[in-house]
Scaffold this active site. Structure first.
Site, short mmCIF file in Angstrom:
data_model
loop_
_atom_site.label_atom_id
_atom_site.label_comp_id
_atom_site.label_asym_id
_atom_site.label_seq_id
_atom_site.Cartn_x
_atom_site.Cartn_y
_atom_site.Cartn_z
N TYR A 30 0.80 -1.21 0.00
CA TYR A 30 0.00 0.00 0.00
C TYR A 30 0.84 1.27 0.00
O TYR A 30 0.31 2.37 -0.16
CB TYR A 30 -0.95 0.01 1.20
CG TYR A 30 -2.02 -1.06 1.15
CD1 TYR A 30 -2.22 -1.83 0.01
CD2 TYR A 30 -2.81 -1.32 2.26
CE1 TYR A 30 -3.19 -2.81 -0.03
CE2 TYR A 30 -3.79 -2.30 2.23
CZ TYR A 30 -3.97 -3.05 1.08
OH TYR A 30 -4.94 -4.02 1.06
N ASP A 57 -9.86 -9.08 8.23
CA ASP A 57 -11.28 -9.24 7.91
C ASP A 57 -11.71 -10.70 8.06
O ASP A 57 -12.81 -10.99 8.53
CB ASP A 57 -11.56 -8.75 6.49
CG ASP A 57 -11.58 -7.23 6.39
OD1 ASP A 57 -11.18 -6.57 7.37
OD2 ASP A 57 -11.97 -6.71 5.33
N ASP A 77 -4.25 -6.61 6.22
CA ASP A 77 -5.58 -6.13 5.86
C ASP A 77 -6.51 -7.30 5.56
O ASP A 77 -7.65 -7.37 6.05
CB ASP A 77 -5.43 -5.23 4.62
CG ASP A 77 -6.70 -4.46 4.29
OD1 ASP A 77 -7.67 -4.51 5.07
OD2 ASP A 77 -6.72 -3.79 3.24
N LYS A 123 5.15 -14.20 3.05
CA LYS A 123 5.38 -15.15 1.95
C LYS A 123 6.88 -15.24 1.72
O LYS A 123 7.39 -15.03 0.60
CB LYS A 123 4.65 -14.71 0.68
CG LYS A 123 3.17 -15.01 0.68
CD LYS A 123 2.86 -16.51 0.73
CE LYS A 123 3.19 -17.20 -0.56
NZ LYS A 123 2.82 -18.66 -0.51
N ASP A 170 -1.07 -17.57 2.79
CA ASP A 170 -2.14 -18.44 2.29
C ASP A 170 -2.50 -19.50 3.34
O ASP A 170 -3.67 -19.78 3.59
CB ASP A 170 -1.73 -19.09 0.97
CG ASP A 170 -0.34 -19.71 0.99
OD1 ASP A 170 0.43 -19.43 1.93
OD2 ASP A 170 -0.01 -20.46 0.05
#
Length: 361
Positions: A138, A253, A249, A193, A225
Site C-alpha cells: 500500500y 477481515d 488487511d 510469503k 495463504d
C-alpha cells in the site's frame, strides 16, 4: 482523572450514527467533564461539497489533540480521476501524515456471539493482528504506474525501520497479554510469503532479529495463504500476529468474520505519538439513517482509545472506564437484551446504545 480533547470525524454513511453512539457510551463511562469531543469535517461527502477529503483544520486538530475518533468514510460513486475511492483516502492520509504505523485489530469471540466456527462457539478465539500500516504494497498508493493502458505495476516496500518498529510493537503487546487460549503461551506469529518473495524473507529476518530481545515470547511463522486455513481450523493457537500491510488487511477481515463480523470488530491505528480509533467496518451507505447499524465496533474502538490514552498519557484512571465499557457490551450481548441486526437480532443502533448505557449505570 485529567481531561482529554478528542478529534472526532463522523464521516459518511453510518459514520455519524455509530460515532454519536460511542460518544454517549464513553461519556457515560468517563463522565462528560473528562472527554471533550471536538467535531470535525472530513470524508467523501465533504469532498463532494468542497473538493477536500481532509481539510487543513481537521488535520491540525487530529495532530494536536489527544486522540482521534473516526466513524466511517466513503460513498458510492465518489472517486478520484484514477478510480480510487475518496473515502479511504481520509484515514490513509491521516495514517501516513501522523505515522500511524501499527494497525491493531483484536479478534475476540464476545459473550453471547455465535461463531461460524462451530467448534469454537463456546469461546477460544482471542488474538490480535498487528498490521504494518505505512509500508508494504500500500506504500504505492498514488504512485503506481499504468503504461499505455497495457501494463500496470505497484511496488512492495519493506524497510528495516518499518519492520523493526512494528515487530517491537507486536512483541511488546504479547508481553501484556495472557497468551493463546489453547496453551497460555505468549507468542508472535509472523505472517508473510518468505518462501516466494525476497521482500517477505527480509520482513521475517528482521522480525527474527527483534525477537532476540524477547526471550519470554515465542515466535512462530505462517505463510499468508496457509494462515487463512489455520485461522479457521485452530484460531485458539494464536496470540499476536504481525504482518505486512496488505496481508494484515486481508487476514484481519477473515479473523473478524470468525468472531461475529465487521460490525463488532474494533480497530486502532497507533504511532509513537498519535492514535486513531474506528470500527473496522465500512460506511454502509445502504443502511445509513435507518438506525439499524451496529455501534458495537465503534464503542469497543472507543474503549481501545481509553486504554491507549491511559498508557500514552500515564493516566491509569482511564483503564477502569475502558473495562466498564467492554464489560457492558459483553453483558448486553450475553443477556441478549439488545442484539444488533448483523448478529441476527432486531435491535437498532439507538437501542443497542441505550442498553450499553444501562449496563454501565
Amino acid at each position: 482523572m485529567a481531561s482529554y480533547r478528542i478529534a472526532t470525524i463522523e464521516g459518511d454513511g453510518i459514520g455519524p450514527e455509530v460515532t454519536r453512539a460511542a460518544i454517549r457510551v464513553l461519556s457515560e463511562a468517563c463522565g462528560a467533564q473528562h472527554l471533550d469531543f471536538v467535531m470535525l469535517e472530513g470524508g467523501a461527502g465533504h469532498y463532494a461539497r468542497t473538493g477536500h477529503v481532509l481539510p487543513d483544520d481537521t488535520f491540525a486538530a487530529c495532530r494536536d489533540l489527544d486522540a482521534v475518533l473516526h466513524g466511517a468514510a466513503g460513498l458510492p460513486g465518489i472517486v478520484y480521476p484514477d478510480g480510487t475511492e475518496v473515502g479511504n483516502d481520509l484515514h490513509l492520509r491521516l495514517r501516513f501524515r501522523l505515522d500511524l504505523y501499527a494497525n491493531v485489530r483484536p479478534v475476540k469471540l464476545l459473550p453471547g456471539v455465535l461463531s461460524p466456527l462451530r467448534a469454537f462457539e463456546g469461546g477460544g478465539i482471542d488474538y490480535v493482528i498487528v498490521r504494518e500500516n505505512t509500508e508494504g504494497l500500500y506504500a504505492s498508493r498514488g504512485a503506481g504506474v499504468v503504461l499505455r493502458g497495457e501494463l500496470a505495476s505497484d511496488t512492495l516496500v519493506v524497510t528495516r525501520k518499518g519492520t523493526e518498529r512494528v515487530a517491537r510493537f507486536a512483541f511488546d503487546l504479547a508481553r501484556t497479554r495472557n497468551g493463546a487460549p489453547r496453551d497460555g503461551k505468549r507468542r508472535v506469529t509472523v505472517c508473510d510469503k518468505a518462501n516466494i518473495l525476497r521482500s517477505y524473507a527480509f520482513f521475517r529476518a528482521v522480525c527474527d532479529e527483534v525477537h532476540a530481545g524477547y526471550p519470554d515470547v515465542a515466535i512462530d511463522y505462517a505463510y499468508a495463504d496457509a494462515i487463512t486455513v489455520h485461522l479457521l481450523k485452530r484460531p485458539d493457537f494464536y496470540d499476536v500476529i504481525v504482518a505486512e500491510n496488505m496481508f494484515g488487511d486481508i487476514i484481519s477481515d477473515l479473523g473478524a468474520a470468525t468472531a461475529g463480523g465487521m460490525g463488532i470488530a474494533p480497530s486502532a491505528e497507533i504511532g509513537d505519538r498519535h492514535g486513531l480509533f474506528q470500527g473496522a467496518h465500512g460506511s454502509a451507505p445502504d443502511i445509513a439513517g435507518s438506525d439499524v447499524a451496529s455501534p458495537v465496533a465503534t464503542i469497543l474502538s472507543g474503549a481501545m482509545m481509553l486504554r491507549w490514552l491511559a498508557e500514552a498519557r500515564a493516566d491509569p484512571a482511564l483503564v477502569p472506564a475502558a473495562e466498564r465499557v467492554e464489560a457492558a457490551v459483553g453483558t448486553v450481548l450475553r443477556e441478549g437484551s439488545a442484539v444488533p441486526h448483523d448478529l441476527g437480532g432486531r435491535a437498532g443502533c439507538t437501542e443497542v446504545t441505550d442498553a450499553v448505557c444501562r449496563a454501565l449505570a
